[in-house]
Design a protein around this motif. Structure first.
Motif, PDB file in Angstrom:
ATOM      1  N   UNK A 112       5.501   2.632  -8.632  1.00  0.00           N
ATOM      2  CA  UNK A 112       5.086   1.490  -9.793  1.00  0.00           C
ATOM      3  C   UNK A 112       6.276   1.106 -10.332  1.00  0.00           C
ATOM      4  N   UNK A 161       9.123   6.491  -8.198  1.00  0.00           N
ATOM      5  CA  UNK A 161       7.699   6.440  -7.899  1.00  0.00           C
ATOM      6  C   UNK A 161       7.439   4.597  -7.500  1.00  0.00           C
ATOM      7  N   UNK A 166       5.979  10.650   4.960  1.00  0.00           N
ATOM      8  CA  UNK A 166       4.558  11.131   5.098  1.00  0.00           C
ATOM      9  C   UNK A 166       4.115  11.244   6.458  1.00  0.00           C
ATOM     10  N   UNK A 201       0.886  -1.138  -0.115  1.00  0.00           N
ATOM     11  CA  UNK A 201       0.180   0.047  -0.109  1.00  0.00           C
ATOM     12  C   UNK A 201       1.034   1.323   0.083  1.00  0.00           C
ATOM     13  N   UNK A 202       1.807   1.269  -1.040  1.00  0.00           N
ATOM     14  CA  UNK A 202       2.639   2.493  -1.024  1.00  0.00           C
ATOM     15  C   UNK A 202       1.501   3.559  -1.817  1.00  0.00           C
ATOM     16  N   UNK A 203       1.957   4.950  -1.371  1.00  0.00           N
ATOM     17  CA  UNK A 203       1.026   5.923  -1.906  1.00  0.00           C
ATOM     18  C   UNK A 203       1.486   6.203  -3.372  1.00  0.00           C
ATOM     19  N   UNK A 204       0.810   5.785  -4.630  1.00  0.00           N
ATOM     20  CA  UNK A 204       1.240   5.819  -5.942  1.00  0.00           C
ATOM     21  C   UNK A 204       1.459   7.111  -6.339  1.00  0.00           C
ATOM     22  N   UNK A 205       0.976   8.317  -5.659  1.00  0.00           N
ATOM     23  CA  UNK A 205       1.042   9.574  -6.019  1.00  0.00           C
ATOM     24  C   UNK A 205       2.321  10.509  -5.421  1.00  0.00           C
ATOM     25  N   UNK A 206       3.346   9.602  -4.782  1.00  0.00           N
ATOM     26  CA  UNK A 206       4.320  10.236  -4.288  1.00  0.00           C
ATOM     27  C   UNK A 206       5.626   9.416  -4.358  1.00  0.00           C
TER      28      UNK A 206
END
Lengths: 345, 265
Positions: free
Chosen positions: A128, A126, A95, A82-87
């Protein structure tokens, strides 16, 4: 110290029933159970992400049952990270510091975690663009930078290939001994906890079956379910076996167990069973015939049919070839008194 | 090149070309057969300018109102299960299946003085029928489902685990929504807003019943077609096509740029 007292919660598809656990500060505790036994749910309940119906969660003497997740100081690392994809990786790790301003020495802690986990070259990427193992490390750094009172790990190795798994296991062990963060890990794989955990609890259908040190649970499982779960291959009803052998003294020893009329079983590990071509010098022995053999290079599994029961035994490949074992070959089979476990239904 | 041609793909592609032709030919035909001089003349008419401005203004207002009411509701629906949820979701979709003139009629009924709502609004001095508010109301009724559904799908595609992690790291629910959920899902929401805006600017049936004046561009086109015929209504149509396409393409570019920025490393 973390205490979970009589926690119960019911969801349409699942329930946790009267779960109690106590984890010492700095301990690495593993909760083991098959898939679908409510492990993730329990973690989410401890983190305050699922409402509980009954029970209490106490952290270092403070009742946090009614606190929101953001007030509990509990970090969670999910199976899929669950890494934040927008960061970027760096922003992911930092964070929590946006909200927890009172973490002392955050900068040096960041450097320490990045170095220990070997992710310094990933900081501007990132999520992904990361491999599973890399994502796992970033998720760990993100969870640990805020100095949580507890770190919750949800099946941390299940999505990793065998090699990465071993590396990450070592890293988690290293980090745990360096930071001493109280850790609760859930997994369905008993072999994963051997090198990591001090204490384990076995959960089945939302109920805790057994709690103890790894050794205790591994050697003396207290139920048929736990016995199977920790890899006890041979489990037979006591009555069936007692007819064949004289287990009188065994029963005498375990007299305090043996009332109440519940069904008892005899449990034997496959590696404690001896197979030979001639009479053996074990406490108990019987004759049988081999029904199946398989060899995976590390050990050989031999299934033997006897009058009393069908046994499974593990042999070293050397021993296996020495004995020239094959299907339908008659063999002797034996085991010792000290290896017998008396198990309740 | 592959010498073997797959027949199924060939037929599908040919049918697809007919579809594209069916859409593009009338549009380009309209653009190319409209006299440039008449087009410029038409653009100078105050009535046309007013109608086009009213269309753009009301469609934009509609989109903003739909955003304020629809996005939080979409988030609620994406994250909660409750009894009757299927029913609620079906209700949201009703405007899609109601003929738009019918939508106009039922709205007119409740906002007229026959109904307590109309009487109440009148008593506080809020006029709906025959005003821009009426236009926005009609547009909102028919286009809001598009934004709610797009936003809901966008939120559903974001794992609740991301929110859980954010909260366990100390962010409140509001902060989590802003930094995580909305930050990741805005592109889907923007797409929903584009659809809502496009649906609103093209709406005619419901609007004309609630509000004939002030005219939106489709009403003006209809009005001129009725009164003066095809030749007279065509330039306005062409202008509306051009403006709609330009805004549509611009918004698309913004939405795509968002993808590019997020994917860059």
């Amino acid at each position: 110290m973390i205490e979970v007292r009589n926690l119960s919660l019911t969801l349409p598809e699942f329930a946790l029933d009267d779960v109690s656990l106590s984890i010492d500060t700095g301990e690495f505790f593993a909760l083991l159970g098959p898939t679908g036994s409510g492990k993730t749910l329990l973690l989410e309940a401890i983190a305050g992400l699922k409402d509980i119906h009954r029970g209490k969660i106490i952290i270092n003497g403070k009742d946090v049952t009614k606190l929101k997740p953001e007030q509990r100081n509990i970090s969670i690392v999910y199976q899929d990270y669950a890494l934040f994809p927008n960061m970027t990786v760096k922003d992911n790790i930092n964070y929590g510091l946006r909200f927890k301003k009172n973490v002392r020495g955050a900068g040096s802690r960041f450097d320490l975690l990045v170095e220990m986990l070997g992710i310094s070259r990933l900081l501007n990427r990132y999520p992904h663009n990361l491999s599973g193992g890399e994502q796992q490390r970033v998720a760990l750094a993100r969870a640990l930078i805020v100095e949580p009172d507890i770190l919750l790990l949800d099946e941390p190795f299940s999505a990793l290939d065998a090699n990465t798994k071993e590396t990450v296991q070592k890293e988690i062990k290293k980090i745990h001994s360096a930071l001493k963060t109280t850790t609760l890990m859930v997994t369905h794989n008993f072999s994963e906890v051997f090198s990591l955990a001090g204490k384990v609890a076995i959960i089945h259908r939302g109920i805790i079956q057994q709690v103890g040190s790894i050794e205790e649970v591994f050697k003396t499982p207290n139920s048929k379910f736990t016995a199977r779960f920790v890899g006890m291959k041979n489990i037979f009803p006591l009555k069936q076996m007692n007819g064949k052998f004289n287990f009188k003294d065994l029963l005498e020893q375990n007299k305090h167990h043996h009332n109440g009329g519940s069904q008892y079983y005899v449990g034997l590990r496959a590696e404690d069973i001896v197979v030979g071509n001639e009479r053996l010098e074990t406490d108990y022995q019987l004759k049988g015939i081999i029904t199946a053999v398989s060899n995976n290079g590390i050990y050989s599994e031999v299934k033997v049919h006897t009058d009393s029961a069908d046994f499974t035994a593990y042999l070293t490949p050397n021993r296996y070839f020495e004995l020239e074992l094959a299907e339908n070959k008659p063999v002797f089979l034996g085991f010792n008194k000290k290896d017998i476990n008396l198990i309740r239904e | 090149m592959n010498s073997k041609v797959d027949k199924l793909y060939l037929i599908s592609a040919l049918l697809g070309m007919l579809v594209i032709l069916f859409i593009m030919y009338p549009i380009t035909n309209s653009l190319f057969t409209t006299d440039g001089e008449i087009l410029l003349e038409t653009l100078k008419e105050q009535e046309v300018i007013n109608a086009i401005w009213t269309s753009i203004f009301t469609a934009t207002m509609t989109t903003l109102v739909a955003f304020v009411f629809g996005v939080p509701f979409a988030y609620f629906l994406a994250r909660n299960d409750f009894k009757g949820k299927k029913l609620v979701e079906s209700i949201i979709d009703i405007p899609i299946v109601i003929p738009h003139t019918v939508a106009g009629i039922i709205l007119l009924t409740i906002f007229s003085s026959q109904c307590w709502i109309g009487r109440f609004l009148e008593s506080i001095g809020l006029e709906v029928i025959g005003t821009r508010i009426g236009i926005v109301t009609a547009m909102l009724f028919v286009s809001m489902p598009l934004l709610i559904n797009a936003a809901k799908d966008s939120f559903l595609s974001i794992s609740p685990k991301l929110e859980n992690v954010s909260r366990s790291l100390g962010a409140t629910h509001w902060q989590t929504f802003m930094y995580i959920t909305f930050s990741i899902g805005w592109r889907g929401i923007l797409t929903g807003m584009i659809l809502t805006w496009a649906r609103s600017i093209s709406e005619f049936g419901a609007v004309i019943i609630l509000t004939y004046h002030p005219m939106i561009a489709p009403t003006l086109i209809f009005d001129r077609f009725n009164a003066f015929g095809l030749e007279y209504s065509k330039p306005v149509s062409t202008i509306l096509i051009l403006i709609s396409l330009i805004i549509f393409v611009l918004l698309r570019i913004i939405a795509r740029r968002g993808v590019a920025v997020d994917r860059s490393t």
